[in-house]
Design a protein around this motif. Structure first.
Motif, PDB file in Angstrom:
ATOM      1  N   SER A 277       1.977  -2.909  -2.246  1.00 35.77           N
ATOM      2  CA  SER A 277       1.554  -2.735  -0.859  1.00 35.77           C
ATOM      3  C   SER A 277       2.780  -2.743   0.043  1.00 35.77           C
ATOM      4  CB  SER A 277       0.572  -3.832  -0.430  1.00 35.77           C
ATOM      5  OG  SER A 277       0.114  -3.556   0.866  1.00 35.77           O
ATOM      6  N   CYS A 278       2.660  -2.104   1.178  1.00 32.16           N
ATOM      7  CA  CYS A 278       3.749  -2.098   2.159  1.00 32.16           C
ATOM      8  C   CYS A 278       3.147  -1.707   3.496  1.00 32.16           C
ATOM      9  CB  CYS A 278       4.860  -1.130   1.726  1.00 32.16           C
ATOM     10  SG  CYS A 278       4.427   0.606   1.951  1.00 32.16           S
ATOM     11  N   VAL A 285      -4.604  -3.983  -0.731  1.00 35.24           N
ATOM     12  CA  VAL A 285      -4.298  -3.704  -2.140  1.00 35.24           C
ATOM     13  C   VAL A 285      -4.472  -4.950  -3.013  1.00 35.24           C
ATOM     14  CG1 VAL A 285      -2.528  -2.928  -3.774  1.00 35.24           C
ATOM     15  CG2 VAL A 285      -2.684  -1.862  -1.534  1.00 35.24           C
ATOM     16  N   TYR A 286      -4.033  -6.120  -2.517  1.00 32.37           N
ATOM     17  CA  TYR A 286      -4.124  -7.343  -3.335  1.00 32.37           C
ATOM     18  C   TYR A 286      -5.574  -7.605  -3.733  1.00 32.37           C
ATOM     19  CZ  TYR A 286       0.458  -8.492  -1.274  1.00 32.37           C
ATOM     20  OH  TYR A 286       1.751  -8.471  -0.844  1.00 32.37           O
ATOM     21  N   LYS A 287      -6.434  -7.519  -2.695  1.00 31.81           N
ATOM     22  CA  LYS A 287      -7.836  -7.828  -2.927  1.00 31.81           C
ATOM     23  C   LYS A 287      -8.439  -6.794  -3.887  1.00 31.81           C
ATOM     24  CE  LYS A 287     -11.979  -8.598  -0.102  1.00 31.81           C
ATOM     25  NZ  LYS A 287     -12.514  -7.271   0.280  1.00 31.81           N
ATOM     26  N   MET A 308      -3.771   2.059  -5.883  1.00 34.60           N
ATOM     27  CA  MET A 308      -2.671   2.380  -4.981  1.00 34.60           C
ATOM     28  C   MET A 308      -3.122   2.329  -3.524  1.00 34.60           C
ATOM     29  SD  MET A 308      -0.495   2.870  -7.384  1.00 34.60           S
ATOM     30  CE  MET A 308       0.909   3.556  -6.552  1.00 34.60           C
ATOM     31  N   GLY A 309      -2.215   1.812  -2.697  1.00 29.22           N
ATOM     32  CA  GLY A 309      -2.578   1.519  -1.317  1.00 29.22           C
ATOM     33  C   GLY A 309      -2.595   2.709  -0.375  1.00 29.22           C
ATOM     34  N   CYS A 310      -1.891   3.771  -0.694  1.00 28.26           N
ATOM     35  CA  CYS A 310      -1.859   4.896   0.231  1.00 28.26           C
ATOM     36  C   CYS A 310      -1.601   6.175  -0.544  1.00 28.26           C
ATOM     37  CB  CYS A 310      -0.799   4.679   1.309  1.00 28.26           C
ATOM     38  SG  CYS A 310       0.864   5.052   0.727  1.00 28.26           S
ATOM     39  N   ALA A 326      -6.519   6.291  -5.082  1.00 30.01           N
ATOM     40  CA  ALA A 326      -5.505   6.378  -4.032  1.00 30.01           C
ATOM     41  C   ALA A 326      -6.275   6.268  -2.720  1.00 30.01           C
ATOM     42  CB  ALA A 326      -4.772   7.708  -4.127  1.00 30.01           C
ATOM     43  N   SER A 327      -5.913   5.235  -1.956  1.00 31.63           N
ATOM     44  CA  SER A 327      -6.720   4.959  -0.765  1.00 31.63           C
ATOM     45  C   SER A 327      -6.090   5.578   0.473  1.00 31.63           C
ATOM     46  CB  SER A 327      -6.849   3.452  -0.559  1.00 31.63           C
ATOM     47  OG  SER A 327      -7.287   2.855  -1.747  1.00 31.63           O
TER      48      SER A 327
END
Ligand code: SF4
Length: 371
Positions: A277-278, A285-287, A308-310, A326-327
């Motif tokens: 995450s960034c 992302v953690y959750k 993936m966060g983004c 991919a979010s």
């Protein structure tokens, strides 16, 4: 999808002799096995067998039990008979328990020559008993209990001292034609330990049991063990491993398995590829990673799931995995084998991934993957 890079072994394994710890082969190119040690009183047969069952379920392949008293020695036969995995008796101080463990049908016996008085004088009898029963011996040298003679010679437990101690003890067995041996030279400092095993690997062909002794609580011990085992195994050194943690033994097994899987020395089961995450993340992302991990826990097929966060690295990683998300913008693109199969709202990402994972797992099982 992106073609898979063919799996390549991290290193050619050092050629060692092969010994048999019960049904588990150690050395001679056999897969690196994972061990742990019970924390129960060995004389408490019920509790010990219960813990061994838990260890077996967590993937432990060999288990060691301490044997400090006669009551413990008396319990060995039942434990060895009822355990699902081979049992090694761990003997310090008392040679008579070495004989008891061999008689009891233990799959192997660990001796610490530095801790057994007059050990050298008893080697002949021990070698004979072990030979008669086909019981291998681990010569377990430990920095904390180095032979006094070597401590005087080297001043402290240097790599040279650990190796000299181990090879000296091995030579005593060799004099009686006994070579059914594996060796460990443990130290709590990974740098010393790596050096000791490296030297040992060059000077003998016995299979090696890797361990960082007294590695500490889970976090520190995990890192010390991963670093030390990684350094050695990546050069082909090491035939069986034990992670020592001040934590429940099943944790040691989990860490050991993960180390082997990370090095490609054990088939990966479930692997979650999740980003750290960034500032670009558009989802927690953690959750998400935690929920997906929990939802897929216990999966028996080698499934790689990307979370993936983004959309920066998201689609790329998600495409290379068996399954991924991919979010972005409150939605998740779900990928299966490199293809976007659907886009779901954020609230449905976890359940969709779990659903798709089950389908893939079923397919893999039908195809005989991971069996
Ligand atoms: Fe950041 Fe996106 Fe990379 Fe995750 S995938 S670390 S959110 S750039």
């Amino acid at each position: 999808g992106v073609p898979e890079v063919p799996a390549r072994p991290i290193a050619e394994r050092r050629m060692s002799r092969r010994i048999q710890v019960g049904p588990v082969a150690v050395g001679g190119g056999a897969p690196v096995s994972v061990q742990s040690m019970t924390t129960t009183r060995t004389s408490d047969v019920g509790a010990t067998l219960q813990q061994i069952a838990e260890l077996t379920a967590s993937g432990c392949q060999i288990v060691r039990v301490a044997c400090p008293t006669q009551d413990d020695a008396d319990a060995l036969a039942t434990i060895a008979r009822k355990s699902q995995i081979p049992v090694i008796a761990d003997i310090h101080f008392q040679p008579k328990y070495v004989f008891a463990a061999i008689e009891a049908g233990c799959a192997a016996v660990r001796v610490n020559p530095g801790n057994i008085k007059q050990f050298d004088d008893r080697v002949k009898e021990i070698a004979q008993a072990a030979k008669d029963h086909g019981t291998p011996i681990r010569i377990g040298v430990n920095a904390g209990s180095l032979d006094r003679r070597l401590l005087q010679k080297y001043g402290r437990a240097t790599p040279e001292a650990l190796v000299e101690s181990a090879l000296w003890e091995a030579s005593l067995f060799e004099e009686h034609g006994f070579r059914d041996i594996k060796i460990s030279v443990k130290h709590n400092d990974p740098v010393v330990m790596i050096e000791a095993y490296s030297r040992l690997a060059e000077q003998c062909d016995y299979p090696l049991h890797l361990g960082v002794t007294e590695a500490g609580p889970a976090f520190q011990g995990t890192i010390k063990s991963a670093v030390a085992f990684g350094a050695l195994l990546s050069r082909g050194i090491g035939d069986t491993i034990r992670v020592s943690l001040s934590a429940p033994p099943a944790e040691e097994v989990k860490v050991g398995i993960q180390i082997l899987q990370s090095l490609g020395l054990k088939e990966r089961r479930l692997e979650i590829v999740s980003c750290p995450s960034c500032g670009r993340a558009q989802v927690d992302v953690y959750k998400l990673a935690e929920e997906v991990t929990a939802g897929l826990d216990g999966m028996e097929v080698p499934l790689r799931v990307a979370v993936m966060g983004c959309v920066v690295n998201g689609p790329g990683e998600a495409r290379e995995a068996d399954l991924g998300v991919a979010s972005g913008n409150g939605k998740g693109q779900i990928f299966v084998k490199g293809e976007v199969i659907k886009t779901v709202p954020e609230s449905k990402i976890v359940e969709t991934l779990i659903e798709e994972a089950m389908k893939i797992a079923e397919q893999m099982e039908q195809d005989g993957v991971g069996s």
